[in-house]
Design an enzyme around this catalytic site. Sequence first.
Site, PDB file in Angstrom:
ATOM      1  N   ASP A 154       0.864  -1.185   0.000  1.00  9.94           N
ATOM      2  CA  ASP A 154       0.000   0.000   0.000  1.00  9.94           C
ATOM      3  C   ASP A 154       0.894   1.226   0.000  1.00  9.94           C
ATOM      4  OD1 ASP A 154      -2.148  -1.639   0.126  1.00  9.94           O
ATOM      5  OD2 ASP A 154      -2.861  -0.982   2.090  1.00  9.94           O
TER       6      ASP A 154
ATOM      7  N   TRP B  35     -13.583  -1.555  -2.031  1.00  3.36           N
ATOM      8  CA  TRP B  35     -12.766  -1.850  -0.861  1.00  3.36           C
ATOM      9  C   TRP B  35     -13.099  -3.203  -0.219  1.00  3.36           C
ATOM     10  CZ3 TRP B  35     -13.152  -2.992   4.260  1.00  3.36           C
ATOM     11  CH2 TRP B  35     -12.028  -2.758   5.063  1.00  3.36           C
TER      12      TRP B  35
ATOM     13  N   GLU C 114     -10.113  -8.546  -0.857  1.00  2.00           N
ATOM     14  CA  GLU C 114      -9.077  -9.081  -1.759  1.00  2.00           C
ATOM     15  C   GLU C 114      -7.864  -9.604  -0.995  1.00  2.00           C
ATOM     16  OE1 GLU C 114      -9.114  -5.950  -0.921  1.00  2.00           O
ATOM     17  OE2 GLU C 114      -6.983  -5.609  -0.602  1.00  2.00           O
ATOM     18  N   ASP C 115      -7.566  -8.979   0.150  1.00  2.00           N
ATOM     19  CA  ASP C 115      -6.432  -9.468   0.958  1.00  2.00           C
ATOM     20  C   ASP C 115      -6.771 -10.821   1.591  1.00  2.00           C
ATOM     21  OD1 ASP C 115      -8.383  -8.081   2.388  1.00  2.00           O
ATOM     22  OD2 ASP C 115      -6.984  -7.238   3.852  1.00  2.00           O
TER      23      ASP C 115
ATOM     24  N   MET D 238       1.068   4.433   9.385  1.00  2.00           N
ATOM     25  CA  MET D 238       0.152   4.587   8.249  1.00  2.00           C
ATOM     26  C   MET D 238      -0.207   6.060   8.097  1.00  2.00           C
ATOM     27  SD  MET D 238      -3.636   3.014   7.620  1.00  2.00           S
ATOM     28  CE  MET D 238      -3.679   1.592   6.561  1.00  2.00           C
TER      29      MET D 238
ATOM     30  N   HIS E 123      -5.856   8.753   6.356  1.00  2.00           N
ATOM     31  CA  HIS E 123      -6.647   9.136   5.174  1.00  2.00           C
ATOM     32  C   HIS E 123      -8.091   8.691   5.354  1.00  2.00           C
ATOM     33  CE1 HIS E 123      -7.013   4.952   3.798  1.00  2.00           C
ATOM     34  NE2 HIS E 123      -5.780   4.798   4.225  1.00  2.00           N
TER      35      HIS E 123
HETATM   36  C1  UD2 Z   1      -6.748  -2.099   4.132  1.00  2.00           C
HETATM   37  C2  UD2 Z   1      -5.553  -3.020   3.899  1.00  2.00           C
HETATM   38  C3  UD2 Z   1      -5.176  -2.963   2.425  1.00  2.00           C
HETATM   39  C4  UD2 Z   1      -6.326  -3.423   1.568  1.00  2.00           C
HETATM   40  C5  UD2 Z   1      -7.564  -2.581   1.886  1.00  2.00           C
HETATM   41  C6  UD2 Z   1      -8.818  -3.116   1.250  1.00  2.00           C
HETATM   42  C7  UD2 Z   1      -4.087  -3.240   5.818  1.00  2.00           C
HETATM   43  C8  UD2 Z   1      -3.024  -2.618   6.617  1.00  2.00           C
HETATM   44  N1  UD2 Z   1      -4.458  -2.575   4.731  1.00  2.00           N
HETATM   45  O1  UD2 Z   1      -6.262  -0.778   3.885  1.00  2.00           O
HETATM   46  O2  UD2 Z   1      -4.038  -3.757   2.174  1.00  2.00           O
HETATM   47  O3  UD2 Z   1      -6.559  -4.799   1.765  1.00  2.00           O
HETATM   48  O4  UD2 Z   1      -7.825  -2.503   3.284  1.00  2.00           O
HETATM   49  O5  UD2 Z   1      -8.825  -2.923  -0.114  1.00  2.00           O
HETATM   50  O6  UD2 Z   1      -4.550  -4.309   6.118  1.00  2.00           O
HETATM   51  N2  UD2 Z   1      -5.402   3.178  -3.288  1.00  2.00           N
HETATM   52  C9  UD2 Z   1      -5.131   4.323  -4.050  1.00  2.00           C
HETATM   53  N3  UD2 Z   1      -6.136   5.143  -4.424  1.00  2.00           N
HETATM   54  C10 UD2 Z   1      -7.436   4.904  -4.089  1.00  2.00           C
HETATM   55  C11 UD2 Z   1      -7.709   3.769  -3.316  1.00  2.00           C
HETATM   56  C12 UD2 Z   1      -6.688   2.941  -2.911  1.00  2.00           C
HETATM   57  O7  UD2 Z   1      -3.967   4.596  -4.382  1.00  2.00           O
HETATM   58  O8  UD2 Z   1      -8.301   5.700  -4.473  1.00  2.00           O
HETATM   59  C13 UD2 Z   1      -4.328   2.236  -2.989  1.00  2.00           C
HETATM   60  C14 UD2 Z   1      -3.286   2.792  -2.025  1.00  2.00           C
HETATM   61  O9  UD2 Z   1      -2.041   2.188  -2.299  1.00  2.00           O
HETATM   62  C15 UD2 Z   1      -3.845   2.348  -0.700  1.00  2.00           C
HETATM   63  C16 UD2 Z   1      -4.344   0.940  -1.032  1.00  2.00           C
HETATM   64  O10 UD2 Z   1      -4.856   1.069  -2.353  1.00  2.00           O
HETATM   65  O11 UD2 Z   1      -2.877   2.369   0.323  1.00  2.00           O
HETATM   66  C17 UD2 Z   1      -5.397   0.383  -0.082  1.00  2.00           C
HETATM   67  O12 UD2 Z   1      -6.509   1.259   0.035  1.00  2.00           O
HETATM   68  P1  UD2 Z   1      -6.863   2.007   1.425  1.00  2.00           P
HETATM   69  O13 UD2 Z   1      -5.634   2.641   1.940  1.00  2.00           O
HETATM   70  O14 UD2 Z   1      -8.021   2.878   1.217  1.00  2.00           O
HETATM   71  O15 UD2 Z   1      -7.297   0.794   2.345  1.00  2.00           O
HETATM   72  P2  UD2 Z   1      -7.077   0.576   3.931  1.00  2.00           P
HETATM   73  O16 UD2 Z   1      -6.195   1.589   4.511  1.00  2.00           O
HETATM   74  O17 UD2 Z   1      -8.401   0.401   4.577  1.00  2.00           O
HETATM   75 MN    MN Z   2      -4.694   2.801   3.792  1.00  2.00          MN
END
Ligand code: UD2
Ligand code: MN
Length: 348
Positions: free
Chosen positions: A197, A259, A262-263, A289, A292
Amino acid sequence: MGKKLFTLLLLYSFIFVAFFALFIIFNKGWAHPYFIKAQNAEIIKIGFFSRFTRSGQGNETSEVQVNDSAVEDSLKPCPETPPNLLGPIQVEFETNRFMDDVRKKVGSFLQMGGRYKPPDCISKQKVAIIIPFRHRHEHLTHWLYYVHPNLIRQQLHYGIYVINQDGDGKFNRAKLMNIGYAEALKEDDYDCFVFSDVDLVPLDDRNLYRCFDLPRHFSVAIDKFNYKLAAINNFGGVTALSKEQFLIVNGFPNTYWGWGGEDDDLYNRIMLRIKSISRPDAVIGRYKMIRHNRDLNNEQNPSNAKKAKETGKTWDQDGLNSLNYTVTQTIKDILFTFIAVDVHEPTE
Ligand code: UD2
Ligand code: MN
């Protein structure tokens, strides 16, 4: 008396010069260890670069780049434990950073496309680092600022691939990972793939971004979750699979839009096909982290969680073997390779 002393001094100087000449003649490689030392000094310097600012550094190609194949042939494998690691790293995201600042800081150590290989030893693995991306430029700047120096200290042979999803359709993180894998392999014979990420920065450089005997989950202790693993089956954030491991599980699924889930699907694939994963401990595996909100067009998709219960039925049809996409643009920056893609979102 004075004359005697003068003769003695002359004799001493002569012996010294003679020994020095002999040293140079018989030890042809003398310049080489010196060169390596100079390179290490550069790498150590970069290790401290989060603590002090080196000003006035341009993008000049530094003398640390060794491309001479004869020199390369004489290099030894890198040590199992890189010698210049710092351990815990100070990380903050309050400073307003610009891509140009990062280019000035680390650009001189890199080759076009965000590529690096250690100048003084041969890395065992060639690692492609894949970042799924859309509209997170500020995060990417912080990430590059902190992670490049870490990877250099880790003596990694690596390349950074930022995979940008075109348009405003539903985000598909997992498919972008598969695309990153496929595109990186078109460029070089990578052995290992780190999927990260863009908002996760490691707080300890002993967390080595390479592949292990088992698929690796790196981001085990994130500040957002009080430095605790969110769940025992968590495999999100930052992970690594060797090429063989990734092929065995047929990569990520391509069909998780929006969202979540997938993980878990990748975790299920690994449990089905490889049975186990590995992790660093909660000290080395610490992360910060970047805070955001949920992005536009990446809203939680409830059908993803349901899908992740069916991995056993879908993994072998949905993955690397069913991947389709179109590359629309490739940009080679000194800090990364940026690949923009149309992910072929199905029309409902
Ligand atoms: C969690 C998970 C992540 C992923 C996600 C569900 C952890 C620590 N993190 O992160 O790995 O499984 O849930 O999809 O478990 N991104 C963009 N632009 C966008 C949206 C996403 O660049 O508009 C990329 C970016 O690299 C981001 C990643 O996708 O860090 C994951 O998206 P998130 O940060 O919104 O998801 P998060 O923090 O809930
Ligand atoms: Mn994130």
